[in-house]
Design a protein around this motif. Structure first.
Motif, PDB file in Angstrom:
ATOM      1  N   ARG A 194       2.816  -2.614  -5.071  1.00 22.10           N
ATOM      2  CA  ARG A 194       1.308  -2.033  -5.169  1.00 22.10           C
ATOM      3  C   ARG A 194       0.576  -2.262  -3.989  1.00 22.10           C
ATOM      4  N   LEU A 195       0.590  -3.450  -3.425  1.00 13.51           N
ATOM      5  CA  LEU A 195      -0.102  -3.570  -2.400  1.00 13.51           C
ATOM      6  C   LEU A 195       0.189  -2.770  -0.781  1.00 13.51           C
ATOM      7  N   GLN A 196       1.363  -2.452  -0.953  1.00 10.34           N
ATOM      8  CA  GLN A 196       1.985  -1.453  -0.037  1.00 10.34           C
ATOM      9  C   GLN A 196       1.542  -0.080   0.005  1.00 10.34           C
ATOM     10  N   ALA A 197       1.288   0.265  -1.326  1.00  9.02           N
ATOM     11  CA  ALA A 197       0.609   1.566  -1.679  1.00  9.02           C
ATOM     12  C   ALA A 197      -0.685   1.517  -1.227  1.00  9.02           C
ATOM     13  N   ALA A 198      -1.433   0.544  -1.208  1.00 10.42           N
ATOM     14  CA  ALA A 198      -2.870   0.505  -0.838  1.00 10.42           C
ATOM     15  C   ALA A 198      -2.967   0.283   0.627  1.00 10.42           C
ATOM     16  N   LEU A 199      -2.270  -0.440   1.278  1.00  6.35           N
ATOM     17  CA  LEU A 199      -1.865  -0.419   2.888  1.00  6.35           C
ATOM     18  C   LEU A 199      -1.665   0.720   3.531  1.00  6.35           C
ATOM     19  N   THR A 200      -0.680   1.550   2.845  1.00  3.60           N
ATOM     20  CA  THR A 200      -0.256   2.872   3.471  1.00  3.60           C
ATOM     21  C   THR A 200      -1.561   3.811   3.495  1.00  3.60           C
ATOM     22  N   LEU A 201      -2.209   3.677   2.501  1.00  2.80           N
ATOM     23  CA  LEU A 201      -3.286   4.872   2.347  1.00  2.80           C
ATOM     24  C   LEU A 201      -4.652   4.265   3.335  1.00  2.80           C
ATOM     25  N   LEU A 202      -4.865   2.986   3.345  1.00  2.06           N
ATOM     26  CA  LEU A 202      -5.733   2.413   4.226  1.00  2.06           C
ATOM     27  C   LEU A 202      -5.340   2.526   5.772  1.00  2.06           C
ATOM     28  N   GLY A 203      -3.770   2.950   5.940  1.00  2.00           N
ATOM     29  CA  GLY A 203      -3.393   3.102   7.441  1.00  2.00           C
ATOM     30  C   GLY A 203      -3.219   1.579   8.081  1.00  2.00           C
TER      31      GLY A 203
END
Length: 532
Positions: A395-404
Motif C-alpha cells: 500500500r505504501l509503495q503505491a502512495a510513494l510511486t504517486l508521490l514520485g
C-alpha cells in the motif's frame, strides 16, 4: 461415419481476482523500499527472522472463526493427516508461534527484538487497492510490558516514513488503547464473553472510518451497509443511544483540539500553519486534555483508566525524545485484529495524493500495530507481553510511486552480445563470460541469429545500454564493434534521413577484443548505468 476428434480447448490464461503480477520496475522499487525500512529497524536494534507462509490454523489464533472452515478470512486446507493448515494472514501470529517454541531457552534473548518481511494472504472480497496477497514489514518486541516499548514502536514508525521520503507534516502516527475501547464497550452494554462477536463488529466498523467516513461507520454500527456493488454487510445492531456514545468517544480529539496535522517545527510546515497556535501546541499537552476528558467519562472502569494512563505515558516518552507532534493520541484509531490488548498505533498519510488521472486520493493508513500480550501466552500458559508495528509495503509503495518518491523507470537491461556467425557461438559466449566475470551484466542473444536487425531490436526492447558485434572481418583484426544504444537513440532523434543514418552510424565504435571490458565500462560510466 466416425465423429471427428474434438479440437482440444486452449486453457485460458487468467489471474485470480485480488492478485497482481509484478514486473522488474515494481520489484526494484519494492527492493529499494524494503532496504530503507531494514536500515531503520536495525538502527533500533532489531534483528531478522523468517517464518514460513503456512502455519497450523490453531496457531494463527482467532480470525473471524467459522464452524465449517476454522478461520473465515484466511485460506485454509487440510493436510494428509487431516490437520488444518492456513496461509498466514499477517506476520505477527507466526512470530508468536516461533517465540512460543523457544521461550525460556538459550535460543531467545529477552526482550526479543526481531523484524521480518514477506507476503501475507487474506481471503476477503478484493476491490480497488485491496488485494488478497500483499507485503508487510514488521518489527516486534516480545518480553517487555513497558510503555517505552510501545513508544519506541511509534518513534520507529515515524523514522521509517521519513526515511522513505514522507515529509514531516504529511503523516501522523496515531495512538489509542484497546483497554479504553473495551471500557467503551462495557459502557454501552457489550461487555462479557457473550458479546465478543458484536464487539468485534463494532471495532471493525470504527476501523473503517478513514475509508467509509462517519456515515458509513454509523451504518455499520447500526443495521448494516450496502456498498457500491450492492453487497450488504450486516451491522452491529446498536441503538441510537449506543451509537452516539461511540461517536462521542471516537471524536474526543476533535473536541479538545483542531483537526490534526502533524507539526514538526520545519519552516515549510510552520509557514502552512502560521497563525494557528493550537496546532503548534505540544502533542503531550493535547494528549493530557483528551485523557482528562475521557477519564471523567470512564472513571468507574479500572481497565479504561489504566489504558488512559498508558496513553499519557507514551505521549510523555515520545515528547521527551523529540517527537513533539508526529505522534498523536487519537481515540478514532482502532486496529481490526482481535488480539490487541493495549496501545494500538496507526501510520496515516494526511495529504491527498494525485493519482494517475490527477484525481486526489487520500491513502490514509499505511501501517499499524499495537500490544498483543495474549498471543504468545497461548503457547506458554503464562503472561508474555509483546508489542509490534507493521508497514504495509504494498500500500505504501503505491502512495510513494504517486508521490514520485520511488524510481519506477525501467532498469537497464544487460549488455547484449550478438551472434553474427552462428558457427562461432562459443566465441561469443566467451565474451559474455568475460563481461560477467568482471561484474558486468551481460547475455548472449539466444533467438534466431539470421537477422542482425532483429537482434538489435531485441537489445533495444531489453533496454540494453550497448551491444557487442563481431563479424569475420572484426575477428581477423582482433576487434569488436560496440554500439552505444543510449547515445544512438539520442543521435537518431537528430537525424533526418535513412541515408544520413547509414553514413553516420551514430554511437558505434571499434575496440580491441582484449580491451572489451574497459570499452564497455566506459559506455556504462558515460550514462551512469549500474545494476542494483
Amino acid at each position: 461415419m466416425s465423429d471427428k476428434p474434438k479440437k482440444p480447448q486452449k486453457l485460458k490464461a487468467r489471474l485470480p481476482r485480488g492478485l497482481e503480477d509484478r514486473g522488474p520496475a515494481a520489484i526494484a522499487a519494492t527492493r529499494e523500499m524494503v532496504e530503507k525500512i531494514r536500515v531503520v529497524y536495525e538502527r533500533y536494534g532489531f534483528e531478522p527472522v523468517e517464518t514460513p507462509a503456512f502455519e497450523y490454523t490453531d496457531a494463527l489464533g482467532k480470525f473471524l472463526p467459522d464452524q465449517d472452515r476454522p478461520n473465515e478470512g484466511v485460506f485454509s486446507f487440510q493436510d494428509d493427516d487431516e490437520q488444518w493448515i492456513s496461509l498466514r494472514y499477517d506476520l505477527t501470529a507466526p512470530l508468536a508461534r516461533y517465540v512460543g517454541e523457544r521461550y525460556g531457552t538459550d535460543g531467545l534473548v529477552l526482550p526479543y527484538r526481531s523484524y521480518r518481511s514477506g507476503y501475507v494472504f487474506r481471503n476477503e472480497k478484493p476491490g480497488p487497492g485491496r488485494f488478497r496477497q500483499f507485503m508487510q514489514f514488521d518489527a516486534d518486541t516480545v518480553g517487555s510490558a513497558s510503555p517505552a516499548a510501545d513508544a519506541e514502536m511509534c518513534m520507529m514508525a515515524a523514522d521509517t516514513l521519513e526515511a522513505l521520503g514522507i515529509a514531516r507534516g504529511d503523516y501522523a502516527i496515531k495512538v489509542n488503547n484497546r483497554k479504553v475501547l473495551d471500557g467503551v464497550m462495557e459502557a454501552i452494554g457489550l461487555g462479557g464473553d457473550e458479546n465478543i462477536g458484536r464487539r468485534l463488529t463494532v471495532l471493525r466498523a470504527i476501523d473503517k472510518l478513514d475509508r467509509l467516513g462517519e456515515r458509513g461507520v454509523r451504518e455499520l454500527l447500526g443495521a448494516g451497509r450496502k456498498d457500491e456493488s450492492g453487497d450488504f454487510t450486516k451491522g452491529a445492531g446498536l441503538d441510537e443511544t449506543q451509537i452516539r456514545k461511540i461517536e462521542t468517544f471516537v471524536n474526543a480529539r476533535s473536541l479538545v483540539a483542531p483537526p490534526t496535522l502533524a507539526y514538526s517545527g520545519d519552516k515549510d510546515v510552520a509557514q502552512r500553519l502560521a497563525g494557528d497556535t493550537d496546532r503548534k501546541e505540544n502533542e503531550y499537552d493535547i494528549a493530557r486534555r483528551i485523557v482528562d476528558m475521557l477519564r471523567e467519562t470512564f472513571a468507574d472502569s479500572k481497565l479504561a483508566v489504566d489504558g488512559l494512563n498508558e496513553l499519557v505515558e507514551i505521549a510523555r516518552l515520545v515528547d521527551a525524545a523529540g517527537y513533539h507532534s508526529q505522534i498523536m493520541v487519537d481515540p478514532s484509531v482502532v486496529r481490526g485484529l482481535e488480539y490487541y490488548t493495549g496501545p494500538v498505533f496507526e501510520a496515516q498519510l494526511l495529504a491527498a495524493i494525485p493519482n494517475e488521472k490527477g484525481q486526489p486520493v487520500v491513502f490514509g493508513s499505511v501501517g499499524g500495530g499495537g500490544r498483543y500480550d495474549g498471543l504468545v501466552s497461548r503457547f506458554r500458559g503464562e503472561p508474555v507481553p509483546a508489542t509490534g508495528f507493521s508497514i504495509g509495503v504494498s500500500r505504501l509503495q503505491a502512495a510513494l510511486t504517486l508521490l514520485g518518491k520511488l524510481d519506477t523507470r525501467p532498469a537497464f537491461g544487460p549488455v547484449v552480445v550478438t551472434v553474427f556467425d552462428r558457427d562461432r557461438v562459443a566465441d561469443y559466449q566467451k565474451m559474455v563470460s568475460t563481461l560477467r566475470g568482471h561484474g558486468i551484466r551481460a547475455e548472449l542473444y539466444l533467438g534466431n541469429p539470421k537477422n542482425m536487425g532483429n537482434q538489435l531490436k531485441y537489445a533495444d526492447r531489453r533496454n540494453a545500454p550497448c551491444v557487442i558485434i563481431q563479424g569475420s572481418d572484426e575477428k581477423a583484426r582482433g576487434e569488436v564493434q560496440i554500439k552505444d544504444l543510449i547515445e544512438g537513440a539520442k543521435a537518431a532523434a537528430a537525424i533526418a534521413s535513412n541515408q544520413e543514418w547509414r553514413e553516420s552510424r551514430p554511437a558505434q565504435f571499434s575496440a580491441k577484443e582484449d580491451e572489451l571490458v574497459a570499452a564497455v565500462r566506459e559506455v556504462l560510466a558515460r550514462h551512469d548505468v549500474s545494476w542494483g
